[in-house]
Design an enzyme around this catalytic site. Structure first.
Site, PDB file in Angstrom:
ATOM      1  N   LYS A   1       0.841  -1.214   0.000  1.00  0.00           N
ATOM      2  CA  LYS A   1       0.000   0.000   0.000  1.00  0.00           C
ATOM      3  C   LYS A   1       0.872   1.260   0.000  1.00  0.00           C
ATOM      4  CE  LYS A   1      -2.269  -1.002   3.828  1.00  0.00           C
ATOM      5  NZ  LYS A   1      -1.721  -2.304   4.238  1.00  0.00           N
TER       6      LYS A   1
ATOM      7  N   ARG B   1      -9.861   0.617   9.027  1.00  0.00           N
ATOM      8  CA  ARG B   1      -9.389  -0.728   9.349  1.00  0.00           C
ATOM      9  C   ARG B   1     -10.471  -1.568  10.014  1.00  0.00           C
ATOM     10  NH1 ARG B   1      -3.669   0.268   9.429  1.00  0.00           N
ATOM     11  NH2 ARG B   1      -2.417  -1.541   9.979  1.00  0.00           N
TER      12      ARG B   1
ATOM     13  N   ARG C   1      11.458  -6.493   4.651  1.00  0.00           N
ATOM     14  CA  ARG C   1      11.364  -5.049   4.873  1.00  0.00           C
ATOM     15  C   ARG C   1      11.981  -4.696   6.230  1.00  0.00           C
ATOM     16  NH1 ARG C   1       5.432  -2.478   5.304  1.00  0.00           N
ATOM     17  NH2 ARG C   1       5.439  -3.392   7.376  1.00  0.00           N
TER      18      ARG C   1
ATOM     19  N   ARG D   1      10.898  -0.582  13.430  1.00  0.00           N
ATOM     20  CA  ARG D   1       9.505  -0.569  13.873  1.00  0.00           C
ATOM     21  C   ARG D   1       9.335  -1.513  15.042  1.00  0.00           C
ATOM     22  NH1 ARG D   1       5.058  -0.410   9.109  1.00  0.00           N
ATOM     23  NH2 ARG D   1       3.907  -1.434  10.781  1.00  0.00           N
TER      24      ARG D   1
ATOM     25  N   ARG E   1      -0.772  -8.751  13.704  1.00  0.00           N
ATOM     26  CA  ARG E   1      -1.280  -7.785  12.720  1.00  0.00           C
ATOM     27  C   ARG E   1      -2.039  -8.483  11.600  1.00  0.00           C
ATOM     28  NH1 ARG E   1       4.332  -5.344  11.966  1.00  0.00           N
ATOM     29  NH2 ARG E   1       3.626  -4.544   9.964  1.00  0.00           N
TER      30      ARG E   1
HETATM   31  P1  ADP Z   1       0.891  -2.386   8.709  1.00  0.00           P
HETATM   32  O1  ADP Z   1       2.230  -2.283   8.039  1.00  0.00           O
HETATM   33  O2  ADP Z   1       0.803  -3.506   9.670  1.00  0.00           O
HETATM   34  O3  ADP Z   1      -0.246  -2.329   7.741  1.00  0.00           O
HETATM   35  P2  ADP Z   1       0.511   0.383   9.630  1.00  0.00           P
HETATM   36  O4  ADP Z   1       1.808   1.059   9.431  1.00  0.00           O
HETATM   37  O5  ADP Z   1      -0.599   0.750   8.691  1.00  0.00           O
HETATM   38  O6  ADP Z   1       0.748  -1.177   9.678  1.00  0.00           O
HETATM   39  O7  ADP Z   1      -0.010   0.610  11.135  1.00  0.00           O
HETATM   40  C1  ADP Z   1       0.779   0.243  12.239  1.00  0.00           C
HETATM   41  C2  ADP Z   1      -0.057   0.189  13.515  1.00  0.00           C
HETATM   42  O8  ADP Z   1      -0.702   1.459  13.732  1.00  0.00           O
HETATM   43  C3  ADP Z   1      -1.201  -0.817  13.501  1.00  0.00           C
HETATM   44  O9  ADP Z   1      -0.778  -2.117  13.820  1.00  0.00           O
HETATM   45  C4  ADP Z   1      -2.120  -0.206  14.579  1.00  0.00           C
HETATM   46  O10 ADP Z   1      -1.627  -0.422  15.867  1.00  0.00           O
HETATM   47  C5  ADP Z   1      -2.001   1.278  14.312  1.00  0.00           C
HETATM   48  N1  ADP Z   1      -3.023   1.755  13.353  1.00  0.00           N
HETATM   49  C6  ADP Z   1      -2.776   2.241  12.093  1.00  0.00           C
HETATM   50  N2  ADP Z   1      -3.921   2.573  11.480  1.00  0.00           N
HETATM   51  C7  ADP Z   1      -4.927   2.282  12.340  1.00  0.00           C
HETATM   52  C8  ADP Z   1      -6.338   2.380  12.288  1.00  0.00           C
HETATM   53  N3  ADP Z   1      -6.975   2.829  11.182  1.00  0.00           N
HETATM   54  N4  ADP Z   1      -7.064   1.982  13.372  1.00  0.00           N
HETATM   55  C9  ADP Z   1      -6.459   1.524  14.463  1.00  0.00           C
HETATM   56  N5  ADP Z   1      -5.127   1.384  14.589  1.00  0.00           N
HETATM   57  C10 ADP Z   1      -4.351   1.761  13.553  1.00  0.00           C
END
Ligand code: ADP
Length: 190
Positions: free
Chosen positions: A13, A88, A127, A135, A146
């Protein structure tokens, strides 16, 4: 143009969002990046969400919706935006629909990146190894969490947006360029 990029962690994404930003002059709103920035700068929000992020769980719908609502009001979003990592949950999707309606805006498309789950784990591990950014959630335990959270809470959005005739699916296992060109083709129709 207002878009949502939908797909599990590691689906690509962020990579596609960066390309779309350059091509269409719209901004990328990555909730993950916003939350990590808040954690890094130890804001009130950051301190509140730090542990939730590290464990691969979701922050509350209320908090994330208010962050997004405020962000969309900023001037740089006037031409449009790409939501990456939001919504989400179904509750977040409902809230997004309501807040856009209030602002007199509508979504143009939801682009789903379809990927094979086995390959995702490999991608995220690579990654994590290659990225300069450390991270707190790129460890095996949080990764699995996740993915589980995605399957339980986020995957239902595929049906949600498909029922609203706004979902477009792309094979996310192809090369970055091929995925990008498929997305461009799709967007030229909206
Ligand atoms: P990933 O690479 O797992 O898709 P992101 O970088 O998008 O992760 O998000 C990392 C973390 O931030 C998530 O695991 C969650 O804890 C939090 N987070 C991000 N977006 C949301 C959301 N829309 N609602 C709730 N928590 C979120």
């Amino acid at each position: 143009m207002r878009l949502i990029l939908l797909g599990p962690p590691g689906a690509g994404k962020g990579t596609q969002a960066v390309r779309l930003v350059a091509a269409h002059g719209i901004v990328q709103l990555s909730t993950g990046d916003m939350l990590r920035a808040a954690v890094a700068s130890e804001t009130e929000v950051g301190l509140r969400v730090k542990d939730v992020l590290a464990h691969g769980e979701l922050v509350s719908d209320e908090l994330i919706c208010s962050i997004i609502s405020d962000r969309i009001d900023q001037a740089d979003c006037a031409k449009g935006f790409i939501l990456d990592g939001f919504p989400r949950t179904i509750a977040q999707a409902d809230a997004l629909g309501e807040l856009l309606e209030k602002k007199g805006q509508r979504l143009d498309a939801v682009v789903q990146l379809k990927v094979d789950e086995g390959i995702l784990l490999e991608r995220i591990e690579t990654r994590a190894r290659e990225s300069a950014e450390i991270r707190s959630d790129d460890n095996a335990e949080s990764l699995n969490k996740r993915l589980a959270v995605y399957n339980e809470q986020t995957a239902p959005l595929i049906k949600y947006y498909s029922e609203r005739n706004i979902l477009m699916s792309v094979d996310g296992m192809k090369s970055v360029d091929e995925v990008a060109s498929k997305i461009d083709t799709i967007l030229s129709t909206v």
